[in-house]
Every structure is written in C-alpha cells, then in structure tokens.
Write an enzyme that holds these catalytic residues in place. Structure first.
Site, PDB file in Angstrom:
ATOM      1  CG  ASP A  81      24.520  28.408  26.968  1.00 20.59           C
ATOM      2  OD1 ASP A  81      24.140  28.920  28.047  1.00 20.59           O
ATOM      3  OD2 ASP A  81      25.317  27.178  26.825  1.00 20.59           O
ATOM      4  CG  HIS A  82      27.869  30.515  27.924  1.00 14.38           C
ATOM      5  ND1 HIS A  82      28.271  31.386  29.066  1.00 14.38           N
ATOM      6  CD2 HIS A  82      27.348  29.414  28.245  1.00 14.38           C
ATOM      7  CE1 HIS A  82      27.946  30.541  30.142  1.00 14.38           C
ATOM      8  NE2 HIS A  82      27.831  29.415  29.956  1.00 14.38           N
ATOM      9  CG  ASP A 104      28.818  35.232  29.627  1.00 17.77           C
ATOM     10  OD1 ASP A 104      29.169  35.918  30.269  1.00 17.77           O
ATOM     11  OD2 ASP A 104      29.389  33.927  29.520  1.00 17.77           O
ATOM     12  CD  GLU A 134      28.309  33.990  33.469  1.00 11.25           C
ATOM     13  OE1 GLU A 134      27.655  33.234  32.699  1.00 11.25           O
ATOM     14  OE2 GLU A 134      29.384  33.913  33.640  1.00 11.25           O
ATOM     15  N   GLY A 181      32.166  22.232  32.215  1.00 14.66           N
ATOM     16  CA  GLY A 181      33.118  20.936  31.828  1.00 14.66           C
ATOM     17  C   GLY A 181      32.924  19.688  32.700  1.00 14.66           C
ATOM     18  N   GLY A 211      27.377  25.340  34.398  1.00 11.58           N
ATOM     19  CA  GLY A 211      28.069  24.039  35.095  1.00 11.58           C
ATOM     20  C   GLY A 211      27.588  23.271  35.915  1.00 11.58           C
ATOM     21  CB  ALA A 212      24.312  22.557  37.046  1.00 10.14           C
ATOM     22  CB  THR A 262      29.590  18.026  31.169  1.00  6.65           C
ATOM     23  OG1 THR A 262      30.219  19.223  30.712  1.00  6.65           O
ATOM     24  CG2 THR A 262      30.478  16.772  31.321  1.00  6.65           C
TER      25      THR A 262
HETATM   26  P1  13P Z   1      28.268  21.547  32.171  1.00  3.17           P
HETATM   27  O1  13P Z   1      29.569  21.504  31.519  1.00  3.17           O
HETATM   28  O2  13P Z   1      28.360  21.459  33.743  1.00  3.17           O
HETATM   29  O3  13P Z   1      27.174  20.409  31.663  1.00  3.17           O
HETATM   30  O4  13P Z   1      27.367  22.959  32.070  1.00  3.17           O
HETATM   31  C1  13P Z   1      26.832  23.556  30.937  1.00  3.17           C
HETATM   32  C2  13P Z   1      26.584  24.919  30.983  1.00  3.17           C
HETATM   33  O5  13P Z   1      26.516  25.670  31.846  1.00  3.17           O
HETATM   34  C3  13P Z   1      26.064  25.431  29.605  1.00  3.17           C
HETATM   35  O6  13P Z   1      25.739  26.735  29.540  1.00  3.17           O
HETATM   36  O1  G3H Z   2      28.599  26.583  28.599  1.00  2.00           O
HETATM   37  C1  G3H Z   2      29.154  25.640  27.729  1.00  2.00           C
HETATM   38  C2  G3H Z   2      28.357  24.675  27.008  1.00  2.00           C
HETATM   39  O2  G3H Z   2      28.548  23.597  27.698  1.00  2.00           O
HETATM   40  C3  G3H Z   2      28.748  24.767  25.413  1.00  2.00           C
HETATM   41  O3  G3H Z   2      29.849  24.298  25.151  1.00  2.00           O
HETATM   42  O4  G3H Z   2      30.979  25.888  23.801  1.00  2.00           O
HETATM   43  O5  G3H Z   2      31.518  23.471  23.550  1.00  2.00           O
HETATM   44  O6  G3H Z   2      29.537  24.170  22.739  1.00  2.00           O
HETATM   45  P1  G3H Z   2      30.604  24.420  23.767  1.00  2.00           P
HETATM   46 ZN    ZN Z   3      27.205  28.005  30.987  1.00  2.04          ZN
END
Ligand code: 13P
Ligand code: G3H
Ligand code: ZN
Length: 313
Positions: A81-82, A104, A134, A181, A211-212, A262
């Site tokens: 992720d990211h 990303d 992204e 978040g 961010g869903a 989150t």
């Molecule tokens: P949330 O912070 O809304 O759970 O989003 C998580 C996210 O986008 C991880 O890549």
């Molecule tokens: O999109 C981000 C994720 O919620 C991961 O967050 O970098 O705190 O692990 P983190």
């Molecule tokens: Zn994300």
C-alpha cells in the site's frame, strides 16, 4: 489462494461491487480479515503500508499473508500500500513476496509520475504482479502517508485517461474528496461523484477509493465511553468518516477497490480498552488481543456486506 488484482477487480467492476483492501500490521489483524473473508466467501486484499513494514518487517508480514492465503479457499491479494518510495516498491517487487504493489507517485508532477509508474509496471508485470497507481492527491495524515490541505488535488478525468494509457497500470487510485485517517471532513461529507463518473467513462481499469473508512458513530460512542471511564481523551469525538450511503454511491459510480484502515484501528482500540478496564487483573496478551480480533472480524464482515463483495469469492 494468492492471486493478483486482475483476478478480482475487473470482475468487481463488471459486477458493480467493490473488494475491501485492509491494512495489516500484525498477526491478529490479518487473522481477523481472513476469518471474515472465509466466513462470507469474499475476495479480499491484505495490504501493508511502509509504516507497517517498518513496524513488523516485510518478511514477517508476507509470511502471515501467505499462510492466510494458502489456508483459505477465497482469493487473497497481498498488496503493497502507498509505495511512495520508488526503491521500496522495487525492493517489494524483487522480493517476490507480494502479488501486487501500489506505486504512489502522486507527489510528483504528472510527467514524472508517468515515467516512474511506467518503470514500476514493467518490472512488476515481469513477475506477474499487478500495479495500482495514484493520480491526484488525497488529504490526510498517518505515519508515512501525509498530504496537507493546501496540497490536495482532485483527479482530472482527462489526465487520468492519459496516465492509464501511458503507464499500463492495472488499477488507479483517485482523489474525489475522501481523506486518510479519522478526521476526514470538517463539515457534511460529500464525495465528488460526478467527477468519479467522468473518470470511469474515460478510464478502462478498475478505480480505487482510499481513505474510505466510515468512522461510525456507534464505534466512536463505544470508544469514548471507555475514554470517559479513564477520565481522558475526546480526541476522536468529532471525527467524521465516509457515510455508508456515500460509499454505496461511489461503488455505483465505478469504484472497485475500497481501502480501510482507520475503522480497524478504532475497533481494535475499543476492544482493548474495554478488556483492560473491565478486568484489572488480566495480563495474558491473548485475553487482551483476542476480543480485539473478534471485533475486527465483525467490522470487516459488516464492511464486506456494504461493499457487495460477500459471496463473490
Ligand atoms: P482510512 O484511513 O480511511 O482507513 O484509509 C486507509 C487507506 O486509504 C489505506 O491506503
Ligand atoms: O493509507 C495509509 C494507511 O492507513 C497506513 O497508515 O502509514 O500509519 O501505516 P500508516
Ligand atoms: Zn490510502
């Protein structure tokens, strides 16, 4: 079974549902997610952020994800992720541990983002890994994923078409008003659904919503009931997430992958606080983390029902 995004997302796009992508940081979070997926016969994506890798180690998290994938009868993607750091994404690809990665490059200007994403796609496809990219910048602050309000940029539909065509990425994360978040919105939450529809018309690959998390009032009430008992912390009291109705609209308009972290963090904290406050004698980690795992499973199951992926695995 371990699969890549192409085994599950094009199907979701055609079927007008979304697959949940959940962040893992430890064994119990991964187990909670897989238990939910198996119970509901849903495809699922386990993903690790850079922060998670720093915390637990890429190898440890990969082994947990592989056992989860091999021991379950539903399609499981293990996804980075990211990946904002080009070298980290290349390391993840070369490790052969992931079935999919996100690069990303949204902090780069368009041309540079295209150039770097293209290189990542080439390397990943050689190993049969898929790539999520992204375009646009999503607001919010977490450990390693942070975008200030003044840096936010919504995804432009025409640029998105050019970006996907040029890079050959397998999925595209879009910026339409969600945020990372718990504190996503200052006022009434509203996603730019018209923009999403325009992007879907122009872009042929599945679209991803970051961010869903819903940051549900029920979960917050339960969390703060415990804070009050501790005579401390109103930190998330006014937090606003993406209402379920908006998530459904986003899926109807073309979202096929929904990222959630989150909501699991909140569920974990609710259960741990309750356990520790209700039993002052407990000191067995299994008795502290076990209930958190159960509450996370319930949270994931509710989410899968909302996204429509239950029964699609
Ligand atoms: P949330 O912070 O809304 O759970 O989003 C998580 C996210 O986008 C991880 O890549
Ligand atoms: O999109 C981000 C994720 O919620 C991961 O967050 O970098 O705190 O692990 P983190
Ligand atoms: Zn994300």
């Amino acid at each position: 079974m371990l699969v890549n995004l192409n085994s599950i997302l094009p199907k979701a796009r055609r079927g007008k549902y979304a697959v949940g992508a959940f962040n893992i940081n430890n064994l119990e979070i991964a187990q909670a997610i897989i238990d939910a997926a198996v119970e509901l016969k849903s495809p699922v994506i386990l993903q690790t952020s850079e922060g998670a890798i720093n915390y637990a180690g890429m190898d440890y998290l990969a082994m947990i994800a592989h056992v989860a994938a091999e021991s379950s009868n539903v399609p499981v993607v293990f996804h980075l992720d990211h990946g904002k750091n080009y070298d980290l994404v290349m390391t993840a690809i070369n490790s052969g541990l992931y079935s999919s990665v996100m690069y990303d490059g949204s902090h780069h200007p368009l041309k540079e983002n295209i150039k770097l994403t293209k290189q990542i796609v080439k390397a990943a496809h050689k190993k049969e890994m898929t790539v999520e990219a992204e375009l646009g910048r999503i607001f919010g602050k977490e450990d390693n994923v942070s975008v200030e309000e003044k840096e936010v940029a919504f995804t432009d539909p025409r640029e998105a078409a050019e970006f996907v065509e040029e890079t050959g990425c397998d999925a595209l994360a879009v910026s339409i008003g969600t945020a990372h978040g718990a504190n996503k919105f200052k006022r009434k939450p509203k996603l730019d659904i018209k923009r999403l529809e325009a992007i879907k018309k122009k872009v042929k690959v599945p679209l991803v919503l970051h961010g869903a998390s819903a940051v549900s009032k029920i979960a917050l009430t339960r969390l703060h009931k415990q804070c009050k008992r501790m005579k401390d912390c109103g930190r998330l009291e006014d937090a606003i997430g993406v209402p379920d109705g908006q998530t459904k609209k986003a899926i109807a308009a073309g979202i096929s992958k929904i990222n959630v972290d989150t909501d699991l963090r909140i569920a974990f904290t609710v259960a741990v606080r309750e356990t520790l406050l209700n039993d002052h004698n407990v000191f067995d980690p299994r008795k502290i983390i076990g209930p958190a795992r159960d509450l996370m499973t319930k949270t994931v199951k509710d989410k899968m029902k909302l996204l429509g992926c239950a029964g699609k695995g």
